[in-house]
Design an enzyme around this catalytic site. Structure first.
Site, PDB file in Angstrom:
ATOM      1  N   ARG A  52       0.843  -1.198   0.000  1.00  0.00           N
ATOM      2  CA  ARG A  52       0.000   0.000   0.000  1.00  0.00           C
ATOM      3  C   ARG A  52       0.875   1.244   0.000  1.00  0.00           C
ATOM      4  O   ARG A  52       1.791   1.362   0.824  1.00  0.00           O
ATOM      5  CB  ARG A  52      -0.907   0.004   1.229  1.00  0.00           C
ATOM      6  CG  ARG A  52      -1.995  -1.064   1.182  1.00  0.00           C
ATOM      7  CD  ARG A  52      -2.846  -1.102   2.459  1.00  0.00           C
ATOM      8  NE  ARG A  52      -2.915   0.152   3.163  1.00  0.00           N
ATOM      9  CZ  ARG A  52      -2.614   0.286   4.472  1.00  0.00           C
ATOM     10  NH1 ARG A  52      -2.203  -0.751   5.167  1.00  0.00           N
ATOM     11  NH2 ARG A  52      -2.733   1.450   5.058  1.00  0.00           N
ATOM     12  N   LYS A 111      14.229 -17.020   5.038  1.00  0.00           N
ATOM     13  CA  LYS A 111      14.612 -18.375   5.450  1.00  0.00           C
ATOM     14  C   LYS A 111      13.526 -19.409   5.151  1.00  0.00           C
ATOM     15  O   LYS A 111      13.831 -20.552   4.844  1.00  0.00           O
ATOM     16  CB  LYS A 111      14.998 -18.403   6.928  1.00  0.00           C
ATOM     17  CG  LYS A 111      13.882 -18.427   7.964  1.00  0.00           C
ATOM     18  CD  LYS A 111      13.312 -17.080   8.285  1.00  0.00           C
ATOM     19  CE  LYS A 111      14.307 -16.192   8.979  1.00  0.00           C
ATOM     20  NZ  LYS A 111      13.732 -14.883   9.376  1.00  0.00           N
ATOM     21  N   GLU A 135      22.926 -14.458   3.482  1.00  0.00           N
ATOM     22  CA  GLU A 135      23.561 -14.506   4.805  1.00  0.00           C
ATOM     23  C   GLU A 135      22.599 -14.075   5.909  1.00  0.00           C
ATOM     24  O   GLU A 135      22.615 -14.618   7.014  1.00  0.00           O
ATOM     25  CB  GLU A 135      24.799 -13.611   4.809  1.00  0.00           C
ATOM     26  CG  GLU A 135      25.628 -13.690   6.081  1.00  0.00           C
ATOM     27  CD  GLU A 135      26.380 -15.005   6.220  1.00  0.00           C
ATOM     28  OE1 GLU A 135      26.436 -15.535   7.332  1.00  0.00           O
ATOM     29  OE2 GLU A 135      26.899 -15.505   5.202  1.00  0.00           O
ATOM     30  N   GLU A 196       6.796 -10.294  16.689  1.00  0.00           N
ATOM     31  CA  GLU A 196       5.787  -9.759  15.779  1.00  0.00           C
ATOM     32  C   GLU A 196       4.413  -9.773  16.443  1.00  0.00           C
ATOM     33  O   GLU A 196       4.202 -10.436  17.463  1.00  0.00           O
ATOM     34  CB  GLU A 196       5.734 -10.618  14.509  1.00  0.00           C
ATOM     35  CG  GLU A 196       7.042 -10.694  13.744  1.00  0.00           C
ATOM     36  CD  GLU A 196       7.362  -9.407  13.005  1.00  0.00           C
ATOM     37  OE1 GLU A 196       6.458  -8.553  12.879  1.00  0.00           O
ATOM     38  OE2 GLU A 196       8.516  -9.250  12.560  1.00  0.00           O
ATOM     39  N   LYS A 211      15.653 -22.357   9.719  1.00  0.00           N
ATOM     40  CA  LYS A 211      17.083 -22.078   9.841  1.00  0.00           C
ATOM     41  C   LYS A 211      17.881 -23.363  10.021  1.00  0.00           C
ATOM     42  O   LYS A 211      18.992 -23.499   9.494  1.00  0.00           O
ATOM     43  CB  LYS A 211      17.320 -21.117  11.008  1.00  0.00           C
ATOM     44  CG  LYS A 211      16.761 -19.726  10.751  1.00  0.00           C
ATOM     45  CD  LYS A 211      16.852 -18.853  11.989  1.00  0.00           C
ATOM     46  CE  LYS A 211      16.290 -17.456  11.709  1.00  0.00           C
ATOM     47  NZ  LYS A 211      16.259 -16.615  12.928  1.00  0.00           N
TER      48      LYS A 211
END
Length: 279
Positions: A52, A111, A135, A196, A211
């Site tokens: 947006r 990841k 990385e 989050e 990972k």
């Protein structure tokens, strides 16, 4: 003597301008001089793809650079490098493949995508002779992927173990040192920006599993996906668990553990994220 200012600019497109993407844009703007000196050419921001145009952002993007047409941005012939920080599988996978096909090198921190379909991306980059760097997908600022891929290429690595998720590490540390309950520690992590709004990927172990798959693939020169990983989260960890660990002189942590075992041994080549480590 030729300087960075005499070189053709390296034009960078950024996909995503959330928490991570906004900081990438900020660094490209604030440290442009230092980056130019390091690479020998000036960097220019070619565009930033967002969902947006009117969303609030942590960084001010120059007028005209924001676009909702991510597909069009990665296909432009004036873009040299694409930085993908959207996350998730699609449209990230399609956008990365398109960027490579149109001659761009790619940097990604995705990841989940690498753990699910990394070989497809690597093959696409090799086919067109472009770079694919990732990385930042594991352990952020800690250099671990390149040493596994390059410095230790001639060594036989049989085990990789470590704390790879900062959110769960913060929560478990708060539960251990401050006596906080899981919900209380999670709420604090969210308030501080460590977690989050939807912390599922972290607290249920999906982030650590992805990972672990990437680390195992590099360390053991094999294809390991997130689906191969035994996953356990920390949502069921209680104060009693922390006390029991403390009584044993240990502390509860969410670990990524990848171990290479003989083919006929149960659990061979299986990465395991979770565990209790000595203090």
């Amino acid at each position: 003597m030729e300087t960075a200012g005499d070189q053709r600019p390296l034009r960078v497109a950024v996909l995503g301008c959330g928490s991570v993407g906004s900081q990438v844009v900020r660094l490209l703007q604030d440290q442009s001089g230092d980056l130019a000196a390091r690479i020998g050419a000036p960097l220019e921001l070619a565009g930033v793809a967002v969902r947006r145009l009117d969303a609030a952002r942590e960084v001010e993007v120059p007028p005209g650079l924001l676009t909702t047409d991510a597909s069009g941005l990665v296909a432009r012939d004036d873009v040299d490098l694409v930085v993908e920080v959207i996350g998730g599988i699609e449209p990230a996978r399609s956008l990365i493949l398109s960027a490579l096909e149109h001659g761009c090198s790619v940097v990604t921190a995705n990841k989940a995508l690498l753990a699910e379909d990394g070989p497809t991306l690597f093959e696409a980059a090799e086919k067109v002779g472009r770079d694919l760097y990732y990385e930042a997908a594991v352990a952020g600022a800690i250099p671990i992927l390149r040493p596994l891929r390059e410095s230790l290429a001639g060594d036989r690595v049989t085990r990789v173990i470590g704390i790879v998720n900062g959110t769960t590490n913060f929560i478990l540390d708060k539960m251990d040192t401050a006596g906080s309950g899981f919900a209380e520690a999670l709420e604090e992590a969210q308030e501080l920006g460590y977690a989050e709004a939807d912390p599922t990927a972290d607290v249920e172990g999906f982030d650590a599993a992805a990972k672990a798959a990437i680390l195992a693939s590099l360390a053991f020169h094999s294809r390991v996906t997130a689906a191969d990983v035994h996953r356990e989260g920390i949502t069921d960890v209680t104060a009693a668990d922390m006390a029991s660990a403390r009584a044993m002189g240990a502390v509860v942590k969410l670990l990524a553990i990848a171990e290479l075992r003989p083919p006929n041994e149960p659990g061979a080549r299986r990465p395991w994220p979770c565990g209790c480590t000595p203090r």
